[in-house]
Design an enzyme around this catalytic site. Sequence first.
Site, PDB file in Angstrom:
ATOM      1  CE  LYS A 126      38.354  42.342  47.232  1.00  0.00           C
ATOM      2  NZ  LYS A 126      37.884  41.868  48.554  1.00  0.00           N
ATOM      3  CG  ASP A 144      42.876  42.289  50.055  1.00  0.00           C
ATOM      4  OD1 ASP A 144      43.813  43.116  50.192  1.00  0.00           O
ATOM      5  OD2 ASP A 144      42.992  41.091  50.353  1.00  0.00           O
TER       6      ASP A 144
END
Length: 214
Positions: A126, A144
Amino acid sequence: MRESKAHKLKRANDIVTLLNNEYPNSKCSLHYKSVHELLVATILSAQCTDHRVNMVTKDLFEKYTSPNDFAYVNVSELAKDIHSCGYHNQKARSIQGTSLIIVENYNGIVPSTMEELIMLPGVGRKTANCVLGEYYKVPSMVIDTHMVRIMGLLGFTKTKDPKKIELEMMSIFHEKYWVKLTHMVIDHGRAVCIARRPQCDSCILNELCPSVIN
């Protein structure tokens, strides 16, 4: 009835078009002036709002102005400086350790490949995708909690695994939208497709969403 690949691709394209029209200015909400500042801010953003991170980094980036400053700081002092972001001890170790590697192994330059980034302390896919997409302009997709939830509601994935979702979404959405898609979905998730009270009646995607609540 199972959705055909062609129909799924068309639906994905229609969804991106609607989101882009609704949120033309969607972008990363973290404040930064360099790739290293973006990396630090992204590490801080884990389990913390971007708003809080921006409040903390306003003073943080005035105190620590280079990767060297973060690399050789006393970790306890750094932890105090980022205390309000949560998990401050762990994040301080990650930021200091990552900065030290960048200074000593990469001449102070944040690496620009996924393989190198995820080897840094506290940096997962991420964070790496955020740095690659936002700063280095490498087509990449940040997954996310908003992406996990909303892509599931839209029927584009059945898994909760971020890496699997990332690969699935890359096969559905056009590469030119990968970076911005996450920001548009975040904006939509905050404004309309709210986790506990989705506003389906006013959602621009309600005719394309199999999970719409009538």
